[in-house]
Design an enzyme around this catalytic site. Sequence first.
Site, mmCIF file in Angstrom:
data_model
loop_
_atom_site.group_PDB
_atom_site.id
_atom_site.type_symbol
_atom_site.label_atom_id
_atom_site.label_comp_id
_atom_site.label_asym_id
_atom_site.label_seq_id
_atom_site.Cartn_x
_atom_site.Cartn_y
_atom_site.Cartn_z
ATOM 1 N N ASP A 25 -4.074 2.530 -4.923
ATOM 2 C CA ASP A 25 -2.729 2.516 -4.337
ATOM 3 C C ASP A 25 -2.372 1.234 -3.591
ATOM 4 O O ASP A 25 -1.423 1.231 -2.840
ATOM 5 C CB ASP A 25 -2.533 3.748 -3.434
ATOM 6 N N GLU A 26 -3.131 0.162 -3.807
ATOM 7 C CA GLU A 26 -2.724 -1.049 -3.111
ATOM 8 C C GLU A 26 -3.030 -2.307 -3.890
ATOM 9 O O GLU A 26 -3.956 -2.348 -4.699
ATOM 10 C CB GLU A 26 -3.343 -1.112 -1.715
ATOM 11 N N ASP A 60 0.858 -1.190 0.000
ATOM 12 C CA ASP A 60 0.000 0.000 0.000
ATOM 13 C C ASP A 60 0.892 1.236 0.000
ATOM 14 O O ASP A 60 1.792 1.371 0.827
ATOM 15 C CB ASP A 60 -0.906 0.003 1.242
#
Length: 355
Positions: A109-110, A11
């Site tokens: 974002d992960e 992340d």
Amino acid sequence: MDKKRAVLLVDMDYFYAACEELRRSDLKGKAVIVGADPKGGKGRGVVMTCNYLARKQGIKSAMPISIAYRINPDAAYLPADFPYYEEMSAKVMHVLRGFSEKVEQVSIDEAYVELTGAVGSLDEAAEYAERIKGKVRAETGLSCSVGVSFNKLMAKMASDAAKPDGIKLVRESEVSSFMGNMPLDKLYSVGDKTKARLESMNIKSIGGLAKANKMALLSEFGSIGIELRNYANGIDESALVENYEAKSIGRESTFEHDTSDQKEIEQELMKLSKEVAAEALKAGFAFKNITVKIRYSDFSEHLHSRGIKPSSGAEAIYSTARLLYLDSFERGRKLRKIGVRASGLMKYSGQSRLG
Ligand code: DCP
Ligand code: MG
Ligand code: MG
């Protein structure tokens, strides 16, 4: 599952704000907030994210921008630049896909990275994590945090503990010492409501849930209760879902002034539909479900969804979104905010476009 698994959750740290810092050296040493325009304290809408300096001051994601402004009027307030963040996100995902064939992106974002088979132990997986962090930094200039564990649930829990810029390994034998004392809402799928119901059963922590009476959970929650208890014990056998780079694509906006003007609302719906369609197209997704979210001026919120035949066009989104809005909207009531979301995404390949 007989085979011991090794799963990472990667992340990015304070992602949108980190992307901004990267391209603007003038932001060094400043609190950086990405979100709605604060308009001298009168702005509406929320903080999307902020850097760690701003977090130290008490600012956080989803906080009204007016409150952030009250805390720190001198922070750098920046609007979101989604195309830029998507571009950085794609670079990160590309790096991850270089380390494993099995990668599941779960948000901008992960992503989970399955290392089962590629490594012989979690310690080895942690070495992978170190290399991934180095490569992500080299390719993008950004830092990330990595959870290393034996399933998705625990990798996700571990990544939170690794923040910022760290690696956290959690072994099967460490589950209770790692999260037994954590509050219930730190557990995946436990929100405010579930937390309150668990508390009314005198269950106060993840560790308490892990040992709770199964019959009592069954009668309160049905089979979900047993699932929750399993999560509290670190049990999760779910596999990575590949080729889904995002679960859904959504956009929402807060009106400058609360409004019940149908024309204004329809214009906003059209704008949001176009943005969602553009993003879906870029990512190569068709979708088969549309959701409209309405927030009235009294902050009550309503979600309405409808399935459609797989499509990726703005027209398909707009026509469905408009129907949903007309069906459900209570005329005369003023709207504060409206959102459009496409889900049930399906990856399509090649040049052919659906819908
Ligand atoms: N985001 C948003 N609204 C929210 C939460 C997040 O728009 N309520 C956006 C901005 C974030 C990005 O999604 O940069 C990723 O979300 P994360 O939850 O991973 O948060 P950050 O990456 O910003 O911070 P952290 O370092 O805690 O992961
Ligand atoms: Mg993040
Ligand atoms: Mg995230």
